[in-house]
Design a protein around this motif. Sequence first.
Motif, mmCIF file in Angstrom:
data_model
loop_
_atom_site.group_PDB
_atom_site.id
_atom_site.type_symbol
_atom_site.label_atom_id
_atom_site.label_comp_id
_atom_site.label_asym_id
_atom_site.label_seq_id
_atom_site.Cartn_x
_atom_site.Cartn_y
_atom_site.Cartn_z
ATOM 1 N N TYR A 142 -3.139 -32.955 -12.516
ATOM 2 C CA TYR A 142 -3.460 -31.536 -12.321
ATOM 3 C C TYR A 142 -2.382 -30.849 -11.493
ATOM 4 O O TYR A 142 -2.119 -31.255 -10.353
ATOM 5 C CB TYR A 142 -4.816 -31.413 -11.624
ATOM 6 C CG TYR A 142 -5.299 -29.991 -11.488
ATOM 7 C CD1 TYR A 142 -5.410 -29.163 -12.602
ATOM 8 C CD2 TYR A 142 -5.644 -29.469 -10.241
ATOM 9 C CE1 TYR A 142 -5.856 -27.853 -12.482
ATOM 10 C CE2 TYR A 142 -6.100 -28.166 -10.115
ATOM 11 C CZ TYR A 142 -6.196 -27.362 -11.240
ATOM 12 O OH TYR A 142 -6.642 -26.065 -11.116
ATOM 13 N N ILE A 159 -0.773 -28.040 -9.057
ATOM 14 C CA ILE A 159 -1.277 -27.190 -7.983
ATOM 15 C C ILE A 159 -0.118 -26.379 -7.411
ATOM 16 O O ILE A 159 0.982 -26.905 -7.190
ATOM 17 C CB ILE A 159 -1.928 -28.036 -6.874
ATOM 18 C CG1 ILE A 159 -3.212 -28.692 -7.402
ATOM 19 C CG2 ILE A 159 -2.230 -27.211 -5.634
ATOM 20 C CD1 ILE A 159 -3.883 -29.612 -6.410
ATOM 21 N N GLU A 189 -5.816 -15.724 -7.892
ATOM 22 C CA GLU A 189 -5.689 -16.123 -9.284
ATOM 23 C C GLU A 189 -4.379 -15.606 -9.858
ATOM 24 O O GLU A 189 -3.987 -14.462 -9.617
ATOM 25 C CB GLU A 189 -6.867 -15.596 -10.099
ATOM 26 C CG GLU A 189 -6.918 -16.148 -11.518
ATOM 27 C CD GLU A 189 -8.205 -15.768 -12.239
ATOM 28 O OE1 GLU A 189 -8.766 -16.633 -12.937
ATOM 29 O OE2 GLU A 189 -8.631 -14.609 -12.092
ATOM 30 N N MET A 213 -2.601 -16.782 -15.892
ATOM 31 C CA MET A 213 -3.169 -18.129 -16.023
ATOM 32 C C MET A 213 -4.598 -18.122 -15.469
ATOM 33 O O MET A 213 -4.845 -18.600 -14.355
ATOM 34 C CB MET A 213 -2.304 -19.163 -15.295
ATOM 35 C CG MET A 213 -0.900 -19.279 -15.837
ATOM 36 S SD MET A 213 0.111 -20.479 -14.912
ATOM 37 C CE MET A 213 -0.646 -22.021 -15.408
ATOM 38 N N VAL A 216 -6.359 -20.528 -12.634
ATOM 39 C CA VAL A 216 -5.337 -21.226 -11.855
ATOM 40 C C VAL A 216 -4.937 -20.315 -10.697
ATOM 41 O O VAL A 216 -4.746 -19.112 -10.882
ATOM 42 C CB VAL A 216 -4.109 -21.592 -12.713
ATOM 43 C CG1 VAL A 216 -3.041 -22.283 -11.872
ATOM 44 C CG2 VAL A 216 -4.532 -22.480 -13.876
ATOM 45 N N TYR A 217 -4.788 -20.892 -9.505
ATOM 46 C CA TYR A 217 -4.635 -20.102 -8.292
ATOM 47 C C TYR A 217 -3.430 -20.522 -7.473
ATOM 48 O O TYR A 217 -2.987 -21.675 -7.526
ATOM 49 C CB TYR A 217 -5.888 -20.260 -7.412
ATOM 50 C CG TYR A 217 -7.140 -19.709 -8.032
ATOM 51 C CD1 TYR A 217 -7.601 -18.429 -7.717
ATOM 52 C CD2 TYR A 217 -7.864 -20.465 -8.947
ATOM 53 C CE1 TYR A 217 -8.757 -17.913 -8.290
ATOM 54 C CE2 TYR A 217 -9.023 -19.960 -9.535
ATOM 55 C CZ TYR A 217 -9.460 -18.688 -9.201
ATOM 56 O OH TYR A 217 -10.597 -18.182 -9.786
ATOM 57 N N GLU A 221 -9.528 -27.001 -2.881
ATOM 58 C CA GLU A 221 -9.089 -27.366 -4.227
ATOM 59 C C GLU A 221 -8.910 -28.874 -4.357
ATOM 60 O O GLU A 221 -9.346 -29.492 -5.336
ATOM 61 C CB GLU A 221 -7.767 -26.651 -4.562
ATOM 62 C CG GLU A 221 -7.203 -26.957 -5.925
ATOM 63 C CD GLU A 221 -7.886 -26.217 -7.069
ATOM 64 O OE1 GLU A 221 -7.277 -26.079 -8.142
ATOM 65 O OE2 GLU A 221 -9.043 -25.777 -6.896
ATOM 66 N N ALA A 262 3.762 -17.939 -11.958
ATOM 67 C CA ALA A 262 3.087 -18.733 -10.925
ATOM 68 C C ALA A 262 4.058 -19.232 -9.870
ATOM 69 O O ALA A 262 3.755 -19.225 -8.668
ATOM 70 C CB ALA A 262 2.363 -19.913 -11.567
ATOM 71 N N SER A 296 2.094 -23.948 -19.415
ATOM 72 C CA SER A 296 1.320 -22.765 -19.035
ATOM 73 C C SER A 296 0.928 -21.874 -20.208
ATOM 74 O O SER A 296 -0.230 -21.437 -20.302
ATOM 75 C CB SER A 296 2.107 -21.962 -18.002
ATOM 76 O OG SER A 296 3.383 -21.577 -18.500
ATOM 77 N N TYR A 328 -1.802 -23.328 -22.246
ATOM 78 C CA TYR A 328 -3.066 -23.136 -21.538
ATOM 79 C C TYR A 328 -3.561 -21.698 -21.673
ATOM 80 O O TYR A 328 -4.724 -21.453 -22.017
ATOM 81 C CB TYR A 328 -2.862 -23.497 -20.065
ATOM 82 C CG TYR A 328 -3.983 -23.117 -19.136
ATOM 83 C CD1 TYR A 328 -5.065 -23.974 -18.926
ATOM 84 C CD2 TYR A 328 -3.951 -21.913 -18.420
ATOM 85 C CE1 TYR A 328 -6.084 -23.634 -18.056
ATOM 86 C CE2 TYR A 328 -4.968 -21.569 -17.547
ATOM 87 C CZ TYR A 328 -6.038 -22.427 -17.369
ATOM 88 O OH TYR A 328 -7.050 -22.082 -16.502
ATOM 89 N N TYR A 354 -3.263 -27.887 -17.037
ATOM 90 C CA TYR A 354 -4.049 -26.965 -16.218
ATOM 91 C C TYR A 354 -5.524 -26.996 -16.610
ATOM 92 O O TYR A 354 -6.366 -26.474 -15.886
ATOM 93 C CB TYR A 354 -3.481 -25.550 -16.356
ATOM 94 C CG TYR A 354 -2.020 -25.486 -15.980
ATOM 95 C CD1 TYR A 354 -1.625 -25.410 -14.652
ATOM 96 C CD2 TYR A 354 -1.018 -25.539 -16.954
ATOM 97 C CE1 TYR A 354 -0.284 -25.374 -14.296
ATOM 98 C CE2 TYR A 354 0.324 -25.511 -16.609
ATOM 99 C CZ TYR A 354 0.683 -25.428 -15.281
ATOM 100 O OH TYR A 354 2.018 -25.414 -14.931
#
Length: 324
Positions: free
Chosen positions: A33, A35, A46, A50, A53-54, A64, A207, A274, A277, A313
């Motif tokens: 995963y 991050i 957020e 995405m 996803v944060y 998380e 991101a 990404s 996703y 993700y």
Amino acid sequence: MALTFDRHRRLRSSAAMRSLVRENHVRVEDLIYPIFVVEGSNIKEEIPSMPGVYHFSLDRLNEEIDEVAALGIQSVLVFGVPEHKDACGSEAYNDDAVTQRAIRQIKERHPELVVIADTCLCQYTDHGHCGVLRDGDVVNDESLTLLAKTAVSQAKAGADIIAPSNMMDGFVAAIRAALDEAGFTHVPIMSYAVKYASSFYGPFRDAAHSAPKSGDRKAYQMDPANAREGLREAASDVAEGADFLMVKPGLAFMDMVLRLRESFHLPIVVYNVSAEYSMVKAAAANGWIDEERIVMETMVGFKRAGADLIITYHAKDVAKWLAR
């Protein structure tokens, strides 16, 4: 006259029969995963492109990580997004930078998690390229020196695996030598061996705040039209000491997953990137697709192509679906 033909449907007659003969399975242990950690405080924002996803500041990161661990996911890939950027990406190899602090924090809270450090310069440089920029070109060998320093700094912070994504020539050899010299002979390298100059990275660049300020990455990432070149890249990384081989992106390049699986005996990793996703999330939000079924078919497809591990993700959602 009786017809003679194969009765393939005999093995599809019920859910139990189909399960009995199923050839490939997705396990929560297969999932990695990603991050994104940022500087600041009380940040859980957020990423607009995405959904789900944060960005997390370090004081919100534990929530998380706790969820990831509770779901049974055993590995995370850490991307740091610093506030300070400069021409040489000095925050990448700063022992007290946000990425290194995040690695230490994760390992202290959940030492059982395998922490993978993305090793690149793009989100740390003010120009957004993956190495040192000279007269508009990314210079290879100077970049290797900084990437090796970054890998050692990440290993010192506690990273279990170094994952260089820069696509410089010789990056595995340079990082392996630096890790060994620093006493990290036990730390493996997960090479982004076959990484294409792809349009599927768009949301990630939002991101990681890592879009190039000028030009593109086609001079060092691979041409999406090429397959044999990917095998040459992978063979070089194996010879230089890679412990894992990665294909990125995943969906449009499953043929490369299969080619690597047939050519090498190292663990094969695929990055479900990404845009792959975000397209699913957008279609699901519009009610056009069954998100769970689409995602699980994709995961099984990666496994069928030969991937041992999947960076995605979707990992938290997949883990929840598998646990039902």
